[in-house]
Write a protein that holds these residues in place. Structure first.
Motif, PDB file in Angstrom:
ATOM      1  N   ALA A 173       0.826  -1.211   0.000  1.00 48.71           N
ATOM      2  CA  ALA A 173       0.000   0.000   0.000  1.00 48.71           C
ATOM      3  C   ALA A 173       0.857   1.257   0.000  1.00 48.71           C
ATOM      4  CB  ALA A 173      -0.927  -0.010   1.217  1.00 48.71           C
ATOM      5  N   ALA A 174       1.971   1.231   0.751  1.00 49.23           N
ATOM      6  CA  ALA A 174       2.861   2.393   0.803  1.00 49.23           C
ATOM      7  C   ALA A 174       3.482   2.656  -0.562  1.00 49.23           C
ATOM      8  CB  ALA A 174       3.949   2.173   1.848  1.00 49.23           C
ATOM      9  N   ALA A 175       3.849   1.587  -1.254  1.00 47.80           N
ATOM     10  CA  ALA A 175       4.428   1.750  -2.593  1.00 47.80           C
ATOM     11  C   ALA A 175       3.410   2.372  -3.556  1.00 47.80           C
ATOM     12  CB  ALA A 175       4.905   0.403  -3.118  1.00 47.80           C
ATOM     13  N   ALA A 176       2.140   2.041  -3.356  1.00 51.83           N
ATOM     14  CA  ALA A 176       1.103   2.555  -4.250  1.00 51.83           C
ATOM     15  C   ALA A 176       0.860   4.049  -4.063  1.00 51.83           C
ATOM     16  CB  ALA A 176      -0.196   1.784  -4.024  1.00 51.83           C
ATOM     17  N   VAL A 177       1.018   4.544  -2.800  1.00 52.09           N
ATOM     18  CA  VAL A 177       0.761   5.969  -2.553  1.00 52.09           C
ATOM     19  C   VAL A 177       2.037   6.794  -2.506  1.00 52.09           C
ATOM     20  CG1 VAL A 177      -1.352   5.439  -1.287  1.00 52.09           C
ATOM     21  CG2 VAL A 177       0.782   5.725  -0.022  1.00 52.09           C
ATOM     22  N   GLY A 178       3.183   6.136  -2.486  1.00 53.12           N
ATOM     23  CA  GLY A 178       4.445   6.865  -2.543  1.00 53.12           C
ATOM     24  C   GLY A 178       5.370   6.683  -1.357  1.00 53.12           C
ATOM     25  N   SER A 179       4.821   6.496  -0.160  1.00 50.48           N
ATOM     26  CA  SER A 179       5.678   6.319   1.015  1.00 50.48           C
ATOM     27  C   SER A 179       4.836   5.846   2.191  1.00 50.48           C
ATOM     28  CB  SER A 179       6.382   7.621   1.391  1.00 50.48           C
ATOM     29  OG  SER A 179       5.453   8.578   1.870  1.00 50.48           O
ATOM     30  N   ARG A 180       5.510   5.267   3.196  1.00 45.38           N
ATOM     31  CA  ARG A 180       4.821   4.860   4.416  1.00 45.38           C
ATOM     32  C   ARG A 180       4.276   6.084   5.157  1.00 45.38           C
ATOM     33  NH1 ARG A 180       5.617  -0.254   6.704  1.00 45.38           N
ATOM     34  NH2 ARG A 180       5.316   0.652   8.774  1.00 45.38           N
ATOM     35  N   ARG A 181       5.055   7.166   5.156  1.00 47.58           N
ATOM     36  CA  ARG A 181       4.611   8.368   5.860  1.00 47.58           C
ATOM     37  C   ARG A 181       3.281   8.863   5.296  1.00 47.58           C
ATOM     38  NH1 ARG A 181       8.601  13.410   6.745  1.00 47.58           N
ATOM     39  NH2 ARG A 181       9.454  11.863   8.185  1.00 47.58           N
ATOM     40  N   LYS A 182       3.168   8.885   3.985  1.00 46.13           N
ATOM     41  CA  LYS A 182       1.925   9.354   3.365  1.00 46.13           C
ATOM     42  C   LYS A 182       0.784   8.384   3.650  1.00 46.13           C
ATOM     43  CE  LYS A 182       0.010  10.907  -1.041  1.00 46.13           C
ATOM     44  NZ  LYS A 182       0.284  11.146  -2.489  1.00 46.13           N
ATOM     45  N   LEU A 183       1.070   7.087   3.587  1.00 42.10           N
ATOM     46  CA  LEU A 183       0.041   6.081   3.843  1.00 42.10           C
ATOM     47  C   LEU A 183      -0.548   6.240   5.242  1.00 42.10           C
ATOM     48  CD1 LEU A 183      -1.444   3.393   3.113  1.00 42.10           C
ATOM     49  CD2 LEU A 183       0.512   2.208   4.149  1.00 42.10           C
ATOM     50  N   PHE A 184       0.311   6.342   6.242  1.00 43.39           N
ATOM     51  CA  PHE A 184      -0.168   6.419   7.614  1.00 43.39           C
ATOM     52  C   PHE A 184      -0.793   7.782   7.914  1.00 43.39           C
ATOM     53  CE2 PHE A 184       2.574   2.732   7.913  1.00 43.39           C
ATOM     54  CZ  PHE A 184       1.839   1.902   8.746  1.00 43.39           C
ATOM     55  N   ALA A 185      -0.312   8.833   7.282  1.00 48.41           N
ATOM     56  CA  ALA A 185      -0.919  10.151   7.467  1.00 48.41           C
ATOM     57  C   ALA A 185      -2.350  10.149   6.948  1.00 48.41           C
ATOM     58  CB  ALA A 185      -0.088  11.215   6.754  1.00 48.41           C
ATOM     59  N   GLU A 186      -2.570   9.499   5.799  1.00 44.07           N
ATOM     60  CA  GLU A 186      -3.918   9.429   5.242  1.00 44.07           C
ATOM     61  C   GLU A 186      -4.840   8.594   6.130  1.00 44.07           C
ATOM     62  OE1 GLU A 186      -3.614   8.024   1.257  1.00 44.07           O
ATOM     63  OE2 GLU A 186      -2.752   9.883   0.481  1.00 44.07           O
ATOM     64  N   ALA A 187      -4.288   7.526   6.711  1.00 44.32           N
ATOM     65  CA  ALA A 187      -5.100   6.681   7.589  1.00 44.32           C
ATOM     66  C   ALA A 187      -5.502   7.437   8.847  1.00 44.32           C
ATOM     67  CB  ALA A 187      -4.327   5.420   7.945  1.00 44.32           C
ATOM     68  N   ARG A 188      -4.567   8.191   9.432  1.00 43.53           N
ATOM     69  CA  ARG A 188      -4.894   8.985  10.619  1.00 43.53           C
ATOM     70  C   ARG A 188      -5.958  10.036  10.291  1.00 43.53           C
ATOM     71  NH1 ARG A 188       0.872   9.330  10.771  1.00 43.53           N
ATOM     72  NH2 ARG A 188       1.733   7.691  12.118  1.00 43.53           N
ATOM     73  N   LYS A 189      -5.803  10.643   9.143  1.00 49.19           N
ATOM     74  CA  LYS A 189      -6.771  11.660   8.707  1.00 49.19           C
ATOM     75  C   LYS A 189      -8.157  11.046   8.581  1.00 49.19           C
ATOM     76  CE  LYS A 189      -7.586  14.964   4.946  1.00 49.19           C
ATOM     77  NZ  LYS A 189      -7.052  15.487   3.652  1.00 49.19           N
ATOM     78  N   HIS A 247      -2.754   6.559  17.697  1.00 45.39           N
ATOM     79  CA  HIS A 247      -2.288   5.278  18.222  1.00 45.39           C
ATOM     80  C   HIS A 247      -2.722   4.111  17.338  1.00 45.39           C
ATOM     81  CE1 HIS A 247      -0.933   7.346  21.759  1.00 45.39           C
ATOM     82  NE2 HIS A 247      -2.152   7.789  22.028  1.00 45.39           N
ATOM     83  N   LEU A 248      -3.883   4.240  16.707  1.00 42.26           N
ATOM     84  CA  LEU A 248      -4.386   3.166  15.849  1.00 42.26           C
ATOM     85  C   LEU A 248      -3.529   3.000  14.604  1.00 42.26           C
ATOM     86  CD1 LEU A 248      -8.222   3.895  16.041  1.00 42.26           C
ATOM     87  CD2 LEU A 248      -7.028   1.909  16.984  1.00 42.26           C
ATOM     88  N   VAL A 249      -2.884   4.069  14.189  1.00 39.68           N
ATOM     89  CA  VAL A 249      -2.067   4.030  12.974  1.00 39.68           C
ATOM     90  C   VAL A 249      -0.626   4.368  13.328  1.00 39.68           C
ATOM     91  CG1 VAL A 249      -2.073   4.646  10.530  1.00 39.68           C
ATOM     92  CG2 VAL A 249      -4.133   4.981  11.869  1.00 39.68           C
ATOM     93  N   GLU A 250      -0.134   3.765  14.364  1.00 39.15           N
ATOM     94  CA  GLU A 250       1.245   3.998  14.808  1.00 39.15           C
ATOM     95  C   GLU A 250       2.221   3.292  13.867  1.00 39.15           C
ATOM     96  OE1 GLU A 250       3.960   3.290  18.818  1.00 39.15           O
ATOM     97  OE2 GLU A 250       2.159   2.100  18.462  1.00 39.15           O
ATOM     98  N   ASP A 251       3.157   4.029  13.333  1.00 46.09           N
ATOM     99  CA  ASP A 251       4.127   3.452  12.389  1.00 46.09           C
ATOM    100  C   ASP A 251       5.390   3.033  13.133  1.00 46.09           C
ATOM    101  OD1 ASP A 251       5.403   2.594  10.146  1.00 46.09           O
ATOM    102  OD2 ASP A 251       5.873   4.594   9.376  1.00 46.09           O
ATOM    103  N   ASP A 252       5.253   2.052  13.998  1.00 49.76           N
ATOM    104  CA  ASP A 252       6.387   1.526  14.750  1.00 49.76           C
ATOM    105  C   ASP A 252       6.195   0.021  14.887  1.00 49.76           C
ATOM    106  OD1 ASP A 252       8.555   0.988  16.323  1.00 49.76           O
ATOM    107  OD2 ASP A 252       8.087   2.484  17.869  1.00 49.76           O
TER     108      ASP A 252
END
Length: 229
Positions: free
Chosen positions: A165-181, A200-205
């Motif tokens: 999914a991260a590869a499809a949107v460009g990066s993990r940061r963007k993927l998780f930012a969109e999920a938090r939003k 916390h639900l979309v913690e990237d760790d």
């Protein structure tokens, strides 16, 4: 008169195909195209033979996948043979996670295949032995081994899905930012806890998440093995 260096013009002799060669080629193909695109036709093309030739060595694709899962299992290091059961079980969980992460769709592959291969069975044997040494009954050890395997396998599968999914949107940061939003935008009167815990639900760790999961398992096993529960 000129002299032309000797060159053997006879056609190269094809090396006989065997099961090990097929499995190694299948592993390479799995890493390249993924589980969904791993077909007998593609595997035959990779080996320079017709797909029908493969069936002299493997009964069908289901058997090939079992052999492939066993090959991946054989590359996962066993935990230390000695030491406290907690340390050995923790080491085994981390080894298993890393082993599944080292090959594309490996977690999915092991989830859909029965554990019939000898190398895969040895991992199960080791896990059951560790759980028995923790003081669990035979029934509890078998049940815990089943659920612990599912935890690690599904965790690794999630990591693979996140990577895709991260590869499809460009990066993990963007993927998780969109999920938090997405979670923050839910109606707070209907989903107050989801909105509150969006970060916390979309913690990237993933490492911290995995460590917590293993710790929960260790504590649960300690409780289950205690005589006064």
């Amino acid at each position: 008169m000129s002299f032309v260096p000797y060159r053997d013009t006879r056609p190269a002799r094809r090396q006989p195909l065997d099961r090990a060669q097929i499995v190694q080629a299948a592993l390479g193909l799995l890493d390249e195209v993924g589980l969904d695109e791993l077909t007998m036709r593609r595997l035959g093309e990779r080996l320079g033979v017709k797909a029908a030739s493969l069936y002299r060595h493997v009964r069908d694709k289901d058997e090939l996948l079992i052999l492939l899962a066993d090959e991946i299992s054989g590359r996962i290091p066993a935990p230390s043979a000695e030491g406290p059961w907690k340390a050995r079980l923790t080491e085994m969980a981390h080894n298993y996670r890393r082993g599944l992460a080292s090959h594309r769709d490996a977690a999915r592959l092991l989830a859909i295949t029965a554990p019939f291969g000898p190398r895969r069975l040895r991992h199960i044997e080791t896990m059951l032995g560790i759980l028995r040494s923790a003081g669990l009954s035979g029934r509890d050890a078998a049940r815990i081994a089943h659920h612990l395997n599912n935890f690690v396998t599904e965790f690794a599968a999630d990591e693979g899905r996140y990577a895709t999914a991260a590869a499809a949107v460009g990066s993990r940061r963007k993927l998780f930012a969109e999920a938090r939003k997405h979670f923050r935008a839910l109606p707070p009167e209907e989903f107050p806890v989801l909105v509150q815990l969006a970060d916390h639900l979309v913690e990237d760790d993933p490492d911290a998440q995995f460590e917590l999961g293993v710790d929960v398992w260790i504590r649960g096993i300690e409780w289950l093995a205690s005589a006064d529960r």
